[in-house]
Scaffold this motif. Structure first.
Motif, mmCIF file in Angstrom:
data_model
loop_
_atom_site.group_PDB
_atom_site.id
_atom_site.type_symbol
_atom_site.label_atom_id
_atom_site.label_comp_id
_atom_site.label_asym_id
_atom_site.label_seq_id
_atom_site.Cartn_x
_atom_site.Cartn_y
_atom_site.Cartn_z
ATOM 1 N N ARG A 1 34.712 60.833 49.935
ATOM 2 C CA ARG A 1 35.917 60.725 50.810
ATOM 3 C C ARG A 1 35.452 59.451 51.690
ATOM 4 O O ARG A 1 35.895 58.283 52.233
ATOM 5 C CB ARG A 1 37.073 61.528 51.354
ATOM 6 C CG ARG A 1 38.111 61.916 49.566
ATOM 7 C CD ARG A 1 38.892 63.442 49.874
ATOM 8 N NE ARG A 1 38.173 64.254 50.566
ATOM 9 C CZ ARG A 1 38.287 65.600 51.126
ATOM 10 N NH1 ARG A 1 39.869 65.189 51.410
ATOM 11 N NH2 ARG A 1 37.461 66.623 51.913
ATOM 12 N N ASP B 1 31.278 65.063 48.576
ATOM 13 C CA ASP B 1 32.202 64.406 49.073
ATOM 14 C C ASP B 1 32.517 62.938 48.966
ATOM 15 O O ASP B 1 31.978 62.173 49.895
ATOM 16 C CB ASP B 1 32.776 64.788 50.187
ATOM 17 C CG ASP B 1 34.371 64.635 50.728
ATOM 18 O OD1 ASP B 1 34.297 63.552 49.890
ATOM 19 O OD2 ASP B 1 34.500 65.035 52.056
ATOM 20 N N PRO C 1 40.453 57.308 51.061
ATOM 21 C CA PRO C 1 40.992 58.410 50.641
ATOM 22 C C PRO C 1 41.144 58.759 52.478
ATOM 23 O O PRO C 1 41.654 59.707 52.856
ATOM 24 C CB PRO C 1 39.818 58.974 50.605
ATOM 25 C CG PRO C 1 38.611 57.800 50.470
ATOM 26 C CD PRO C 1 39.406 57.114 50.782
ATOM 27 N N TYR D 1 36.147 61.982 42.618
ATOM 28 C CA TYR D 1 37.532 61.322 43.392
ATOM 29 C C TYR D 1 38.262 61.418 42.655
ATOM 30 O O TYR D 1 39.490 62.399 43.132
ATOM 31 C CB TYR D 1 37.653 60.402 44.261
ATOM 32 C CG TYR D 1 38.862 60.007 45.303
ATOM 33 C CD1 TYR D 1 39.235 60.844 45.913
ATOM 34 C CD2 TYR D 1 39.291 59.202 44.436
ATOM 35 C CE1 TYR D 1 40.288 60.521 47.002
ATOM 36 C CE2 TYR D 1 41.630 59.282 45.092
ATOM 37 C CZ TYR D 1 41.152 59.876 46.668
ATOM 38 O OH TYR D 1 42.460 59.713 46.809
ATOM 39 N N HIS E 1 41.024 64.656 43.439
ATOM 40 C CA HIS E 1 42.152 64.304 43.861
ATOM 41 C C HIS E 1 43.572 63.570 42.499
ATOM 42 O O HIS E 1 44.518 63.151 43.386
ATOM 43 C CB HIS E 1 42.659 63.755 44.576
ATOM 44 C CG HIS E 1 40.973 64.246 45.862
ATOM 45 N ND1 HIS E 1 41.445 64.471 46.657
ATOM 46 C CD2 HIS E 1 40.080 63.890 45.867
ATOM 47 C CE1 HIS E 1 40.435 65.264 47.103
ATOM 48 N NE2 HIS E 1 39.297 64.543 47.275
#
Length: 429
Positions: free
Chosen positions: A386, A384, A412, A162, A166
């Motif tokens: 999130r 992923d 998220p 993450y 991000h």
């Protein structure tokens, strides 16, 4: 559609996994628990009923199993019609259980790296020695296998992914910090399987620094970390599973793992090691019996699950990530704090088991709903993060982030949705 689950292992983490599967059995379906010791499986099922953990009426069944036996494990997967296998047994059974999943098509999850009982601290990266050799077989069979999806390894890998994706333009270092500020009141005990615990600390400490493996001795390097809730704590550089995949997958030059140890633990550990009692190699006693010293020590120490009723205090586990954003240096902390007593109230476990078990069930749910069902092998940072983080927020392991903007809940999925709504409004204007 429901997805039946087979849990292999009936220790402290297996206890948590069973409760969390029960809390989500509308999607996960029938729950089967297998172990060499059938009585432990029955005790977990009784606990699930006592705590009222079942989301809706459903089946919980116990099975006796030697998970080293691939054919027996395959037969049990077929007999129970299990779609997902959550392996929380000893790390020695990983490859056998994985092979059974490849043979049957069931999805595979574990929370720790495979180990050979006769070897300690093999040449890194450890995943390349065993699991990654079966990556092609998983792909050919269309089997989803998510490796190391406890907390560390597991959630910390997701935190790192993450942050890389991000929070930064470039990540220079990741320091994983694991602090147990709790107290169980015993003279000496380990928070998870003693054999696994001691094997981590009896040989070379591998860290990833300057894009290369760095070898140190245990307790050679120490650092004080000042973290939310737990405060200032001395931690020691320790070798750990997640370094062996993150170093290969994230492109970050420095990745280290730090764990807290009290002076009492270090003293007892040092005495046991210096006496040879932590050796994994067999010895012969004066009476002619052959024993493994480490297994003897395990036999006389408290069962980690037995610590739960008296455990107080909190755990902290998080990633300190440093790099650059917009041309400026940046530091971000992504972390979780878990309370021992709260875990016992909910599912009858201590926080060490809770933080390892909840993520495995979150991953099972993401496979069941198709989000993480990739039909191949993956480490957590390949996926992923999130939906994983968002799901754990609702399952009892809230994630927080601390950066220049302050300290707040990391949600998220909601944040991405909010950004998308803002973008739509801006385009409409």
């Amino acid at each position: 559609m429901k997805h039946n689950v087979l849990i292999i292992g009936a220790g402290g983490v297996g206890h948590v996994v069973a409760h969390k599967c029960a809390q989500n059995n509308e999607l996960l379906g029938d729950i089967h628990i297998a172990s060499r010791t059938l009585g432990k499986c029955h005790a977990i099922i009784e606990s699930v009923h006592d705590k009222g953990s079942l989301q809706q009426p459903g089946q919980l069944q116990a099975h006796a199993l030697d998970a080293m036996d691939v054919e027996a494990t395959s037969a049990l997967i077929r007999a129970t019609r299990s779609d997902i296998v959550i392996n929380v047994g000893a790390p020695f059974v990983n490859m056998s259980v994985l092979e059974a999943c490849i043979q049957t098509g069931a999805a595979y999850l574990d929370t720790a790296i495979h180990e050979d009982p006769a070897k300690v601290c093999e040449t890194p990266p450890w995943y390349a020695n065993y699991e990654w050799k079966r990556r092609q077989a998983c792909r050919e069979a269309g089997v989803t296998a998510v490796l190391g999806v406890g907390f560390d390894p597991g959630v910390v890998n997701a935190y790192a992914r993450y942050a890389v994706d991000h929070c930064f333009d470039r990540v220079d270092s990741i320091d994983i910090v694991d602090i147990n500020a709790g107290s169980h009141g015993r003279y000496f005990a380990t928070n998870f399987d003693p054999e696994t615990n001691f094997r981590e600390f009896t040989s070379t400490v591998w860290s990833w620094e300057n894009n290369a493996w760095q070898a140190n001795a245990m307790f050679e390097r120490r650092k004080e970390w000042d973290m939310p809730v737990t405060g200032k704590t001395t931690c020691y550089l320790t070798g750990h599973d997640e370094l062996h995949s993150m170093s290969q997958n994230l492109g970050v030059p420095d990745i280290r793992f730090w764990m807290s140890f009290g002076e009492h633990y270090i003293n007892v550990f040092s005495v046991l090691k210096n006496l040879g009692l932590l050796s994994e190699q067999p010895v012969r006693t004066a009476r002619g019996q052959t024993v493994v010293p480490l297994e003897v020590v395990k036999a006389v120490l408290p069962d980690p699950a037995s610590l739960a009723p008296d455990y107080t205090g909190q755990t902290f586990i998080g990633d300190v990530v440093r790099g650059r954003k917009g041309g400026k240096p940046e530091e971000v902390l992504i972390y979780n704090v878990c309370d021992h007593a709260a875990c016992f109230d909910e599912v009858g476990s201590q926080a060490i088991s809770y933080t390892a078990g909840v993520p495995a069930v979150a991953a099972a749910l993401l496979i069941a709903d198709g989000t993480w069902d990739r039909g191949t092998m993956a480490n957590v940072e390949d996926l992923d993060p999130r939906p994983f983080i968002a799901l754990m927020n609702r399952m009892g392991l809230a994630t927080r982030i601390r950066d220049a903007k302050g300290d707040r809940l990391l949600d998220p999925v909601t944040q991405v949705a909010r950004k998308e709504r803002v973008a739509v409004r801006a385009n409409a204007q």
